[in-house]
Design a protein around this motif. Structure first.
Motif, PDB file in Angstrom:
ATOM      1  N   ALA A   1      30.551 -14.753 -12.220  1.00 28.58           N
ATOM      2  CA  ALA A   1      31.457 -13.658 -12.572  1.00 28.58           C
ATOM      3  C   ALA A   1      30.856 -12.766 -13.651  1.00 28.58           C
ATOM      4  N   ALA A   2      30.168 -13.358 -14.620  1.00 33.21           N
ATOM      5  CA  ALA A   2      29.536 -12.560 -15.669  1.00 33.21           C
ATOM      6  C   ALA A   2      28.487 -11.625 -15.084  1.00 33.21           C
ATOM      7  N   MET A   3      27.678 -12.138 -14.160  1.00 33.18           N
ATOM      8  CA  MET A   3      26.640 -11.309 -13.560  1.00 33.18           C
ATOM      9  C   MET A   3      27.246 -10.203 -12.700  1.00 33.18           C
ATOM     10  N   VAL A   4      28.232 -10.540 -11.892  1.00 30.78           N
ATOM     11  CA  VAL A   4      28.857  -9.534 -11.021  1.00 30.78           C
ATOM     12  C   VAL A   4      29.575  -8.475 -11.846  1.00 30.78           C
ATOM     13  N   LEU A   5      30.320  -8.895 -12.860  1.00 29.79           N
ATOM     14  CA  LEU A   5      31.021  -7.917 -13.701  1.00 29.79           C
ATOM     15  C   LEU A   5      30.047  -7.085 -14.522  1.00 29.79           C
ATOM     16  N   GLY A   6      28.914  -7.654 -14.899  1.00 32.44           N
ATOM     17  CA  GLY A   6      27.898  -6.866 -15.593  1.00 32.44           C
ATOM     18  C   GLY A   6      27.332  -5.783 -14.707  1.00 32.44           C
ATOM     19  N   ILE A   7      27.073  -6.103 -13.445  1.00 32.45           N
ATOM     20  CA  ILE A   7      26.566  -5.097 -12.501  1.00 32.45           C
ATOM     21  C   ILE A   7      27.619  -4.025 -12.267  1.00 32.45           C
ATOM     22  N   LEU A   8      28.856  -4.447 -12.007  1.00 29.68           N
ATOM     23  CA  LEU A   8      29.919  -3.476 -11.769  1.00 29.68           C
ATOM     24  C   LEU A   8      30.217  -2.649 -13.016  1.00 29.68           C
ATOM     25  N   GLY A   9      30.054  -3.254 -14.186  1.00 34.05           N
ATOM     26  CA  GLY A   9      30.275  -2.518 -15.431  1.00 34.05           C
ATOM     27  C   GLY A   9      29.244  -1.423 -15.648  1.00 34.05           C
ATOM     28  N   LEU A  10      28.023  -1.647 -15.190  1.00 36.59           N
ATOM     29  CA  LEU A  10      26.997  -0.611 -15.307  1.00 36.59           C
ATOM     30  C   LEU A  10      27.211   0.506 -14.290  1.00 36.59           C
ATOM     31  N   LEU A  11      27.780   0.165 -13.144  1.00 34.01           N
ATOM     32  CA  LEU A  11      27.895   1.144 -12.068  1.00 34.01           C
ATOM     33  C   LEU A  11      29.253   1.837 -12.007  1.00 34.01           C
ATOM     34  N   LEU A  12      30.352   1.111 -12.212  1.00 32.57           N
ATOM     35  CA  LEU A  12      31.672   1.670 -11.941  1.00 32.57           C
ATOM     36  C   LEU A  12      32.525   1.916 -13.176  1.00 32.57           C
ATOM     37  N   VAL A  13      32.834   0.869 -13.915  1.00 29.80           N
ATOM     38  CA  VAL A  13      33.774   0.966 -15.034  1.00 29.80           C
ATOM     39  C   VAL A  13      33.044   0.590 -16.322  1.00 29.80           C
ATOM     40  N   PRO A  14      32.422   1.570 -16.987  1.00 33.32           N
ATOM     41  CA  PRO A  14      31.584   1.220 -18.140  1.00 33.32           C
ATOM     42  C   PRO A  14      32.339   1.003 -19.446  1.00 33.32           C
ATOM     43  N   ILE A  15      33.638   0.750 -19.409  1.00 35.60           N
ATOM     44  CA  ILE A  15      34.377   0.552 -20.654  1.00 35.60           C
ATOM     45  C   ILE A  15      34.860  -0.886 -20.773  1.00 35.60           C
ATOM     46  N   ILE A  16      35.549  -1.381 -19.759  1.00 35.77           N
ATOM     47  CA  ILE A  16      36.198  -2.689 -19.852  1.00 35.77           C
ATOM     48  C   ILE A  16      35.318  -3.807 -19.295  1.00 35.77           C
ATOM     49  N   LEU A  17      34.707  -3.589 -18.139  1.00 40.13           N
ATOM     50  CA  LEU A  17      33.960  -4.662 -17.477  1.00 40.13           C
ATOM     51  C   LEU A  17      32.762  -5.187 -18.272  1.00 40.13           C
ATOM     52  N   PRO A  18      32.006  -4.346 -18.975  1.00 33.34           N
ATOM     53  CA  PRO A  18      30.899  -4.917 -19.766  1.00 33.34           C
ATOM     54  C   PRO A  18      31.358  -5.867 -20.871  1.00 33.34           C
ATOM     55  N   ILE A  19      32.510  -5.584 -21.453  1.00 33.21           N
ATOM     56  CA  ILE A  19      33.027  -6.473 -22.506  1.00 33.21           C
ATOM     57  C   ILE A  19      33.401  -7.826 -21.906  1.00 33.21           C
ATOM     58  N   ILE A  20      34.049  -7.798 -20.735  1.00 29.30           N
ATOM     59  CA  ILE A  20      34.419  -9.049 -20.062  1.00 29.30           C
ATOM     60  C   ILE A  20      33.155  -9.804 -19.637  1.00 29.30           C
ATOM     61  N   ALA A  21      32.157  -9.070 -19.116  1.00 27.72           N
ATOM     62  CA  ALA A  21      30.902  -9.703 -18.695  1.00 27.72           C
ATOM     63  C   ALA A  21      30.199 -10.354 -19.880  1.00 27.72           C
ATOM     64  N   LEU A  22      30.209  -9.699 -21.011  1.00 28.71           N
ATOM     65  CA  LEU A  22      29.578 -10.251 -22.210  1.00 28.71           C
ATOM     66  C   LEU A  22      30.271 -11.533 -22.655  1.00 28.71           C
TER      67      LEU A  22
END
Length: 121
Positions: A50-71
């Motif tokens: 989930a961290a890897m998938v949310l990190g990828i999606l955070g870079l591409l789609l939603v750069p505000i919330i998803l990177p924090i969750i991925a981290l």
């Protein structure tokens, strides 16, 4: 035919064709215990994936919330992998790195937007 020594080859020290010396496993024999890896590498946990998938999606789609969750998920999954509770240390690290990069891009975007809003007044 066997000779007086009891060997099947006719002469002492010879063996029948295709026979293996003692201690050498033939075809179909199982390797002894302790040979190779006992169970393979542990499978990645859901947190690491989930961290890897949310990190990828955070870079591409939603750069505000998803990177924090991925981290956060990446840190948690990496700690679990270090304790031996599961695998996926590489996926967790990838999620952490992409989460950090996504947070940096979000901060840079907020800074640029703020500067443009102040300068545009």
């Amino acid at each position: 035919m066997t000779d007086q020594s009891g060997s099947a080859g006719g002469a002492a020290g010879t063996q029948a064709p295709g026979a293996y010396p003692e201690g050498v496993p033939g075809y179909g024999a199982q390797p002894p215990n302790g040979y190779g890896y006992p169970g393979g590498a542990p499978l990645p946990t859901g947190k690491a994936t989930a961290a890897m998938v949310l990190g990828i999606l955070g870079l591409l789609l939603v750069p505000i919330i998803l990177p924090i969750i991925a981290l956060c998920l990446g840190i948690s999954a990496r700690r679990m992998a270090d304790r031996g509770e599961g695998g996926g240390r590489g996926q967790a690290t990838a999620g952490m790195v992409m989460g950090i990069i996504g947070c940096a891009f979000a901060a840079l975007g907020f800074t640029v937007a703020t500067i443009q809003a102040i300068g545009g007044v």
